[in-house]
Design a protein around this motif. Structure first.
Motif, PDB file in Angstrom:
ATOM      1  N   SER A   1       0.882  -1.062   0.142  1.00  0.00           N
ATOM      2  CA  SER A   1      -0.257  -0.003  -0.051  1.00  0.00           C
ATOM      3  C   SER A   1       0.786   1.530   0.098  1.00  0.00           C
ATOM      4  O   SER A   1       0.500   2.169  -0.735  1.00  0.00           O
ATOM      5  N   THR A   2       1.884   1.303   0.501  1.00  0.00           N
ATOM      6  CA  THR A   2       2.798   2.443   0.565  1.00  0.00           C
ATOM      7  C   THR A   2       3.520   2.740  -0.593  1.00  0.00           C
ATOM      8  O   THR A   2       3.754   3.692  -1.098  1.00  0.00           O
ATOM      9  N   PHE A   3       3.836   1.399  -1.378  1.00  0.00           N
ATOM     10  CA  PHE A   3       4.577   1.695  -2.577  1.00  0.00           C
ATOM     11  C   PHE A   3       3.548   2.301  -3.588  1.00  0.00           C
ATOM     12  O   PHE A   3       3.791   3.108  -4.519  1.00  0.00           O
ATOM     13  N   VAL A   4       2.373   1.605  -3.487  1.00  0.00           N
ATOM     14  CA  VAL A   4       1.134   2.286  -4.533  1.00  0.00           C
ATOM     15  C   VAL A   4       0.968   3.751  -4.050  1.00  0.00           C
ATOM     16  O   VAL A   4       0.858   4.521  -5.236  1.00  0.00           O
ATOM     17  N   MET A   5       0.906   4.170  -2.866  1.00  0.00           N
ATOM     18  CA  MET A   5       0.534   5.497  -2.454  1.00  0.00           C
ATOM     19  C   MET A   5       1.769   6.370  -2.953  1.00  0.00           C
ATOM     20  O   MET A   5       1.559   7.517  -3.577  1.00  0.00           O
ATOM     21  N   VAL A   6       2.960   6.054  -2.643  1.00  0.00           N
ATOM     22  CA  VAL A   6       3.875   6.605  -3.018  1.00  0.00           C
ATOM     23  C   VAL A   6       4.281   6.873  -4.848  1.00  0.00           C
ATOM     24  O   VAL A   6       4.568   7.966  -5.009  1.00  0.00           O
ATOM     25  N   GLY A   7       3.783   5.654  -5.421  1.00  0.00           N
ATOM     26  CA  GLY A   7       4.040   5.933  -6.861  1.00  0.00           C
ATOM     27  C   GLY A   7       2.991   6.925  -7.421  1.00  0.00           C
ATOM     28  O   GLY A   7       3.153   7.537  -8.231  1.00  0.00           O
ATOM     29  N   VAL A   8       1.920   7.098  -6.671  1.00  0.00           N
ATOM     30  CA  VAL A   8       0.776   7.997  -7.294  1.00  0.00           C
ATOM     31  C   VAL A   8       1.044   9.278  -6.965  1.00  0.00           C
ATOM     32  O   VAL A   8       1.147  10.033  -7.930  1.00  0.00           O
ATOM     33  N   ILE A   9       1.657   9.412  -5.943  1.00  0.00           N
ATOM     34  CA  ILE A   9       2.101  10.819  -5.329  1.00  0.00           C
ATOM     35  C   ILE A   9       3.291  11.249  -6.505  1.00  0.00           C
ATOM     36  O   ILE A   9       3.351  12.340  -7.032  1.00  0.00           O
ATOM     37  N   VAL A  10       4.389  10.319  -6.700  1.00  0.00           N
ATOM     38  CA  VAL A  10       5.325  10.663  -7.564  1.00  0.00           C
ATOM     39  C   VAL A  10       4.872  11.012  -9.006  1.00  0.00           C
ATOM     40  O   VAL A  10       5.154  11.926  -9.605  1.00  0.00           O
TER      41      VAL A  10
ATOM     42  N   VAL B   1       1.815  11.943  -9.778  1.00  0.00           N
ATOM     43  CA  VAL B   1       0.948  13.220 -10.061  1.00  0.00           C
ATOM     44  C   VAL B   1       2.006  14.437  -9.933  1.00  0.00           C
ATOM     45  O   VAL B   1       1.926  15.480 -10.492  1.00  0.00           O
ATOM     46  N   MET B   2       3.034  14.186  -9.083  1.00  0.00           N
ATOM     47  CA  MET B   2       4.102  15.255  -8.958  1.00  0.00           C
ATOM     48  C   MET B   2       4.853  15.571 -10.461  1.00  0.00           C
ATOM     49  O   MET B   2       5.097  16.846 -10.825  1.00  0.00           O
ATOM     50  N   ILE B   3       5.160  14.590 -11.105  1.00  0.00           N
ATOM     51  CA  ILE B   3       5.960  14.633 -12.380  1.00  0.00           C
ATOM     52  C   ILE B   3       4.965  15.328 -13.421  1.00  0.00           C
ATOM     53  O   ILE B   3       5.253  16.197 -13.821  1.00  0.00           O
ATOM     54  N   ILE B   4       3.749  14.849 -13.380  1.00  0.00           N
ATOM     55  CA  ILE B   4       2.908  15.734 -14.559  1.00  0.00           C
ATOM     56  C   ILE B   4       2.468  16.886 -13.966  1.00  0.00           C
ATOM     57  O   ILE B   4       2.513  17.818 -14.864  1.00  0.00           O
ATOM     58  N   PHE B   5       2.188  17.044 -12.759  1.00  0.00           N
ATOM     59  CA  PHE B   5       2.167  18.514 -12.394  1.00  0.00           C
ATOM     60  C   PHE B   5       3.424  19.419 -12.866  1.00  0.00           C
ATOM     61  O   PHE B   5       3.284  20.602 -13.318  1.00  0.00           O
ATOM     62  N   ILE B   6       4.532  19.080 -12.535  1.00  0.00           N
ATOM     63  CA  ILE B   6       5.859  19.683 -12.723  1.00  0.00           C
ATOM     64  C   ILE B   6       5.828  19.857 -14.490  1.00  0.00           C
ATOM     65  O   ILE B   6       6.369  21.032 -14.810  1.00  0.00           O
ATOM     66  N   ILE B   7       5.636  19.099 -15.332  1.00  0.00           N
ATOM     67  CA  ILE B   7       5.615  18.952 -16.688  1.00  0.00           C
ATOM     68  C   ILE B   7       4.590  20.041 -17.102  1.00  0.00           C
ATOM     69  O   ILE B   7       5.034  20.906 -18.060  1.00  0.00           O
TER      70      ILE B   7
END
Length: 353
Positions: free
Chosen positions: A49-58, A60-66
């Motif tokens: 669950s931690t990997f999934v949540m961190v993966g989603v955050i990463v 989303v942040m990459i898309i946001f920065i782009i």
């Protein structure tokens, strides 16, 4: 100044997180140091669950920065509108469904596996079953197959499933051994059942001693409602059972001071505390911990160092150490000589050398 204040606050939280990350590491009370099959499975689910949540955050942040840098507004023109894009709607609908499946399938499978207590319910079952009874603020452990009762320290064999029947004798509590698995509530109106397995290698690393707690707020001494778990090999467990089964009558005190203590115990304490391992009293009549093997234990009242001085302090004023306990006021105040004698007797109640 405002920036300096913010940095101070951030530094404080960082130091606090560093300090808390080191708590309880040596005592195997952390669910992040699994020491059994159940704990391993629960730990794997936490990591997934931690990997999934961190993966989603990463992502989303990459898309946001782009998007932030690539589509910055450079003029007054209106960008192309994408409302109603079937492709985007399918993507952001399908991806959460897939993530839910990734989390749900192993979680449901593990839940059903951990809930399987059928071996203990079979007729003439040979598995080890322990009846756990919670009280304010102590624990009672009954081994019906071995006809034994002990308190405050649970003794179990390693590398095999141990099954538990959980019930509360007063209010709701919760049985939890963080390093091995759990937790599960103990209720007054029903019996909860589950199993644990204690890994031999990791038990040896922990000195064969794990720490259990009540994980349900139950009163002023909730945080002090601890118990200890001795996880030993099957051979040593069988030897412990044999030694305990031999205590069918109260042990005779050794030494003049201990004899005085035993007489005092029989006058003031035996109405609540049993000193025989079989303890034929019905569970509803067990108003205080069984003391048959008190001298072998590692804690006084589950929380104090196991020595005569701490024992005398506990007997003198239990309310100081466990507010709201049911032992306070049950016996007359004792003199120093009486405390010495009673402590001498209780510390001599041992079943194994």
């Amino acid at each position: 100044m405002k920036r300096l204040a913010k940095w101070r606050l951030i530094s404080l939280f960082a130091i606090l997180a560093l300090v808390l990350s080191g708590c309880s590491g040596e005592r195997f009370v952390s669910a992040l140091r699994p020491a059994g099959e159940v704990a391993d499975m629960q730990y794997d689910l936490m990591k997934l669950s931690t990997f999934v949540m961190v993966g989603v955050i990463v992502v989303v942040m990459i898309i946001f920065i782009i998007i932030f840098f690539r589509f910055r507004r450079k003029d007054e023109s209106i960008p192309k509108q994408v409302e109603g894009s079937h492709k985007l709607e399918i993507i952001w609908t399908v991806i959460p469904i897939l993530l839910l499946l990734i989390l749900a399938v192993p979680t449901v499978a593990t839940t059903f596996h951990l809930a399987d207590v059928s071996p203990m319910e079979k007729k003439n079952s040979k598995v080890l079953t322990i009846n756990v009874r919670s009280h304010l603020y102590w624990w009672d452990f009954e081994y019906p197959g071995q006809k034994l009762v002990t308190s405050q320290e649970l003794v179990v064999p390693t590398n095999e499933k141990v099954y538990f029947n959980l019930k509360s004798m007063d209010i709701k509590h919760s049985f939890w051994i963080p390093a091995v698995g759990g937790k599960l509530d103990t209720n007054t109106d029903n019996i909860n059942k589950f199993w644990l397995e204690f890994d031999d290698k990791r038990a040896n690393e922990a000195g064969n001693l794990f720490y259990g707690k009540c994980a349900e707020l139950c009163g002023p001494s909730h945080a002090l409602m601890d118990f200890k778990v001795k996880a030993i090999s099957r051979d040593k467990f069988d030897a412990w059972v044999t030694a305990m089964q031999g205590i069918k009558e109260p042990q005779k005190a050794q030494g003049d001071l201990a004899v005085q203590g035993q007489e005092l115990f029989n006058q003031s304490c035996i109405g609540c505390h049993a000193v025989t391992s079989e303890n034929k009293m019905p569970e509803t009549a067990r108003t205080a911990p069984n003391l048959t093997n008190f001298g072998d234990r590692s804690r006084v009242a589950g929380i104090l160092d196991h020595n005569k001085e701490k024992l005398k302090e506990w007997i003198s004023n239990p309310e100081t150490y466990k507010p709201g306990n049911l032992m306070t006021g049950k016996y007359p105040k004792m003199s120093d000589q009486q405390l010495d004698a009673l402590a001498e007797y209780l510390m001599g109640l041992k079943v194994q050398e």
